[in-house]
Design a protein around this motif. Structure first.
Motif, mmCIF file in Angstrom:
data_model
loop_
_atom_site.group_PDB
_atom_site.id
_atom_site.type_symbol
_atom_site.label_atom_id
_atom_site.label_comp_id
_atom_site.label_asym_id
_atom_site.label_seq_id
_atom_site.Cartn_x
_atom_site.Cartn_y
_atom_site.Cartn_z
ATOM 1 N N GLU A 137 -7.276 26.061 84.951
ATOM 2 C CA GLU A 137 -6.966 27.072 83.928
ATOM 3 C C GLU A 137 -5.807 27.959 84.375
ATOM 4 O OE1 GLU A 137 -8.403 27.746 80.992
ATOM 5 O OE2 GLU A 137 -10.128 26.398 81.062
ATOM 6 N N ASP A 138 -5.062 28.421 83.389
ATOM 7 C CA ASP A 138 -4.088 29.511 83.570
ATOM 8 C C ASP A 138 -3.084 29.265 84.700
ATOM 9 O OD1 ASP A 138 -5.503 30.566 81.515
ATOM 10 O OD2 ASP A 138 -6.517 32.108 82.677
ATOM 11 N N ILE A 139 -2.391 28.147 84.560
ATOM 12 C CA ILE A 139 -1.328 27.794 85.514
ATOM 13 C C ILE A 139 -0.029 28.437 85.059
ATOM 14 C CG2 ILE A 139 -0.001 25.878 86.500
ATOM 15 C CD1 ILE A 139 -3.007 25.917 87.312
ATOM 16 N N ALA A 140 0.610 29.165 85.935
ATOM 17 C CA ALA A 140 1.871 29.813 85.581
ATOM 18 C C ALA A 140 2.769 29.926 86.817
ATOM 19 C CB ALA A 140 1.615 31.203 85.007
ATOM 20 N N VAL A 141 4.027 29.575 86.629
ATOM 21 C CA VAL A 141 5.037 29.712 87.684
ATOM 22 C C VAL A 141 6.103 30.669 87.153
ATOM 23 C CG1 VAL A 141 6.792 28.500 89.056
ATOM 24 C CG2 VAL A 141 4.615 27.362 88.528
ATOM 25 N N ARG A 142 6.463 31.666 87.956
ATOM 26 C CA ARG A 142 7.455 32.647 87.515
ATOM 27 C C ARG A 142 8.720 31.930 87.050
ATOM 28 N NH1 ARG A 142 8.925 37.119 91.839
ATOM 29 N NH2 ARG A 142 10.837 35.915 92.091
ATOM 30 N N GLN A 143 9.279 32.428 85.952
ATOM 31 C CA GLN A 143 10.413 31.754 85.302
ATOM 32 C C GLN A 143 11.503 31.324 86.298
ATOM 33 O OE1 GLN A 143 10.516 32.447 81.455
ATOM 34 N NE2 GLN A 143 11.464 30.430 81.581
ATOM 35 N N ASP A 144 11.924 32.241 87.180
ATOM 36 C CA ASP A 144 13.048 31.940 88.074
ATOM 37 C C ASP A 144 12.651 31.027 89.235
ATOM 38 O OD1 ASP A 144 11.468 33.854 89.356
ATOM 39 O OD2 ASP A 144 13.168 34.729 90.417
ATOM 40 N N GLN A 145 11.358 30.631 89.295
ATOM 41 C CA GLN A 145 10.885 29.757 90.379
ATOM 42 C C GLN A 145 10.448 28.393 89.845
ATOM 43 O OE1 GLN A 145 10.301 30.639 93.883
ATOM 44 N NE2 GLN A 145 11.554 32.449 93.525
ATOM 45 N N GLN A 146 10.592 28.205 88.532
ATOM 46 C CA GLN A 146 10.183 26.926 87.952
ATOM 47 C C GLN A 146 11.153 25.832 88.385
ATOM 48 O OE1 GLN A 146 9.596 27.481 83.687
ATOM 49 N NE2 GLN A 146 8.027 29.042 84.031
ATOM 50 N N GLY A 147 10.656 24.607 88.461
ATOM 51 C CA GLY A 147 11.509 23.470 88.830
ATOM 52 C C GLY A 147 11.634 23.258 90.328
ATOM 53 N N LYS A 148 10.860 23.993 91.131
ATOM 54 C CA LYS A 148 10.921 23.855 92.606
ATOM 55 C C LYS A 148 9.684 23.168 93.148
ATOM 56 C CE LYS A 148 13.359 28.108 93.923
ATOM 57 N NZ LYS A 148 13.137 29.340 94.691
ATOM 58 N N LYS A 149 8.898 22.532 92.264
ATOM 59 C CA LYS A 149 7.668 21.825 92.628
ATOM 60 C C LYS A 149 6.504 22.757 92.977
ATOM 61 C CE LYS A 149 9.472 17.517 92.744
ATOM 62 N NZ LYS A 149 10.694 17.662 91.952
ATOM 63 N N LEU A 150 6.651 24.053 92.660
ATOM 64 C CA LEU A 150 5.545 24.971 92.962
ATOM 65 C C LEU A 150 4.330 24.667 92.095
ATOM 66 C CD1 LEU A 150 7.420 28.380 93.406
ATOM 67 C CD2 LEU A 150 6.811 26.684 95.138
ATOM 68 N N GLY A 151 4.586 24.312 90.823
ATOM 69 C CA GLY A 151 3.475 23.962 89.925
ATOM 70 C C GLY A 151 2.715 22.762 90.453
ATOM 71 N N LEU A 152 3.457 21.746 90.860
ATOM 72 C CA LEU A 152 2.838 20.523 91.396
ATOM 73 C C LEU A 152 2.023 20.824 92.655
ATOM 74 C CD1 LEU A 152 2.689 17.375 91.343
ATOM 75 C CD2 LEU A 152 4.780 17.377 92.698
ATOM 76 N N ILE A 153 2.595 21.605 93.558
ATOM 77 C CA ILE A 153 1.900 21.936 94.818
ATOM 78 C C ILE A 153 0.625 22.733 94.523
ATOM 79 C CG2 ILE A 153 2.102 23.350 96.919
ATOM 80 C CD1 ILE A 153 5.116 22.458 96.939
ATOM 81 N N LEU A 154 0.718 23.661 93.573
ATOM 82 C CA LEU A 154 -0.451 24.463 93.205
ATOM 83 C C LEU A 154 -1.551 23.567 92.632
ATOM 84 C CD1 LEU A 154 -1.802 27.245 92.728
ATOM 85 C CD2 LEU A 154 -0.518 27.401 90.593
ATOM 86 N N ILE A 155 -1.179 22.668 91.735
ATOM 87 C CA ILE A 155 -2.181 21.769 91.129
ATOM 88 C C ILE A 155 -2.817 20.896 92.217
ATOM 89 C CG2 ILE A 155 -2.481 19.794 89.565
ATOM 90 C CD1 ILE A 155 -2.131 22.341 88.000
ATOM 91 N N GLN A 156 -2.003 20.363 93.125
ATOM 92 C CA GLN A 156 -2.557 19.515 94.200
ATOM 93 C C GLN A 156 -3.524 20.306 95.078
ATOM 94 O OE1 GLN A 156 1.038 17.890 95.880
ATOM 95 N NE2 GLN A 156 0.981 16.114 94.511
#
Ligand code: ACO
Length: 152
Positions: free
Chosen positions: A91-110
């Motif tokens: 639930e409620d996955i969010a990456v700060r706008q200026d940090q998107q595209g750096k694989k932070l979302g993927l790392i968080l999900i993993q």
């Protein structure tokens, strides 16, 4: 896949109030959540357990300045089916706008998958917009079922 140098991934704490409430604005309306409300929520999240397993696992990625740049939760649900099995709800996955595209979302999900596995979940599920299907497919998820809702 690893975090950028100096970034850390950990459980959310009360000190993350400003960062979490700000980063979540890329996802949806957050509202005027006070520090007291946030602290009470953290007390709740930290107190609810299924045996030894924490039910709420709100996590944050923090940058080199100590600022929250991503946040997300895996909620653990104990069911009757699957031999009283545990299911993880992301639930409620969010990456700060200026940090998107750096694989932070993927790392968080993993990381949330790893927590869910360690806690014994037999699966992890989530609902998302069509525009995020490609992201979640990159995270290894597959389409399953249809999301439905009623808003009160
Ligand atoms: N559609 C298709 N592919 C995508 C998308 C997308 N919307 N977003 C990222 N990807 C791809 C990337 O190109 C990358 O692919 P690659 O490995 O081939 O290079 C891969 O997915 C991993 O991308 P990340 O860099 O980890 O993505 P990011 O850190 O930007 O996080 C996220 C993605 C969470 C969707 C972010 O853009 C965001 O916060 N968006 C706004 C809030 C939001 O929609 N959150 C999800 C709500 S659903 C829920 O909470 C269950």
């Amino acid at each position: 896949m690893s975090l950028p140098e100096g970034y850390t991934l950990r459980r959310c704490t009360k000190a993350d109030y400003a960062g979490v409430t700000s980063v979540l604005k890329v996802l949806t309306t957050v509202g005027d959540v006070s520090k007291d409300q946030f602290d009470q929520l953290l007390d709740h999240w930290d107190s609810v357990r299924i045996g030894q397993v924490p039910m709420y696992n709100n996590s944050v990625i923090v940058d080199t300045n100590g600022e929250v740049v991503a946040t997300g939760n895996v909620l653990i649900e104990k069911k009757v089916i699957h031999q009283c099995g545990l299911v993880g709800h992301i639930e409620d996955i969010a990456v700060r706008q200026d940090q998107q595209g750096k694989k932070l979302g993927l790392i968080l999900i993993q990381y949330l998958y790893k927590l869910a596995k360690e806690y014994g979940c037999y699966k992890v599920i989530l609902d998302c917009d069509e525009s995020n299907v490609g992201f979640y497919e990159k995270c290894g998820l597959k389409r399953a079922g249809v999301e439905m809702k009623i808003i009160f």
